[in-house]
Design an enzyme around this catalytic site. Structure first.
Site, PDB file in Angstrom:
ATOM      1  N   ARG A 130       0.836  -1.211   0.000  1.00  0.00           N
ATOM      2  CA  ARG A 130       0.000   0.000   0.000  1.00  0.00           C
ATOM      3  C   ARG A 130       0.866   1.255   0.000  1.00  0.00           C
ATOM      4  NH1 ARG A 130      -0.716   3.277   4.128  1.00  0.00           N
ATOM      5  NH2 ARG A 130       0.296   1.752   5.493  1.00  0.00           N
ATOM      6  N   ARG A 154      14.161  -2.878  11.642  1.00  0.00           N
ATOM      7  CA  ARG A 154      14.029  -1.966  10.492  1.00  0.00           C
ATOM      8  C   ARG A 154      14.856  -0.697  10.707  1.00  0.00           C
ATOM      9  NH1 ARG A 154       7.653  -2.567   8.601  1.00  0.00           N
ATOM     10  NH2 ARG A 154       7.418  -4.698   9.320  1.00  0.00           N
TER      11      ARG A 154
END
Length: 314
Positions: A130, A154
């Site tokens: 998305r 991350r």
């Protein structure tokens, strides 16, 4: 006799924060309740070198917690609602939707002030199709690469110089007290949030009325209405948990305004639509919004996504 409530949860720091938060909120209302946490690593947590869409979508984060409940080890499971598949297994239900935290996406970078200021060809990391679709629609020059792992992993990859910037859920960073890492929040006009992003849900056995009575005190009606609308849109689009679909519902007294989006993976085509109506019609409005997107050609875009990966309808 003291009532005991056993909660199945993922072991990741963010999942543990969510579960500890639910535990603390329940203890405020039920001071005599004994709450036991049952942390576990799911397949989705363990396989970090493959995009989620390729290994079964985000349902991987919920199925093993449900298995733990089925085995009789746990009474409830705490989930980030955006990880919860549109259709729950038979016998399971959502007993409480907690008040929504920040629904936006956050831009994180050590060297660049904003998404707009990224240089040509910069490497941007995200695990979300998305986000990828929407950000490429604005900046097709960027090199958007997959980024898996928990929040700490991350951020570590960003700090190691593997990416010029990454995009994460604002609520996750805030919950882990990493607000200082957020350069800025991406406006919904730039990046429409995922279905129910920033929302925590509690899953229980539908027939277990005693447990429902304990947990439903945490249900936040306004967030429940927004969740109903957003999930209805996604469900009508037959959207899995890991597809280029965005939706954002906002309440204005007894009215609800919903924006929806479907995007091609490369950002070359972005379909948008919006709808407004009474909050009591939230589910039907979500479905109608999906119909608007389907009328624009959303099915062809989603079919192409599914053609690339048969697991994506999770």
């Amino acid at each position: 006799m003291k009532k005991t409530l056993r909660i199945a949860t993922r072991k990741s720091p963010l999942a543990m924060w969510q579960t500890e938060f639910v535990k603390a909120e329940l203890e405020k209302v039920h001071p005599d309740l004994e709450i036991i946490l049952l942390p576990m690593s799911t397949k989705g947590d363990k396989i970090l070198d493959v995009p989620l869409a390729k290994i079964g979508g985000k349902g991987l984060f919920t199925k093993e917690l449900e298995d733990r409940m089925m085995e009789g080890d746990a009474d409830i499971a705490v989930h980030s609602m955006k990880d919860v598949p549109m259709k729950l297994p038979e016998g399971f239900a959502l007993g409480a939707i907690l008040e929504r935290h920040a629904p936006t996406d956050a831009f994180v970078s050590n060297n660049h002030e904003s998404f707009e200021s990224l240089p040509q060809g910069a490497i941007l990391g995200t695990s979300s199709l998305r986000r990828k679709a929407q950000l490429l629609a604005v900046r097709p020059d960027l090199d958007v690469r997959d980024l898996r792992g928990n929040v700490g992993t991350r951020l570590g990859k960003l700090d190691a110089g593997e990416y010029d910037a990454i995009v994460l859920a604002t609520s996750g960073l805030q919950r882990l007290e990493l607000d200082e890492r957020i350069r800025h929040e991406l406006a919904p006009e730039v990046c429409l949030p995922a279905v129910t992003q920033g929302t925590i849900g509690i899953e229980y056995f539908e027939k277990d009325t005693e447990t429902l009575e304990i947990i439903q005190v945490l249900n936040h009606k306004e967030t429940e209405i927004r969740t109903t609308a957003e999930r209805a849109m996604n469900n009508r689009l037959e959207g899995g948990c890991q597809v280029p679909i965005g939706v954002f519902a906002e309440l204005d007294e007894d009215k609800i305004n919903i924006r929806g989006l479907v995007g091609a993976l490369d950002g070359s085509e972005i379909l948008t639509a919006s709808i407004s109506g009474k909050t009591k019609d939230a589910e039907q409005l979500g479905i109608s919004l999906a119909e608007k997107l389907l009328d624009q050609g959303a099915k062809a875009i989603l079919d192409e996504v599914y053609a690339n990966d048969e697991h994506n309808k999770g």
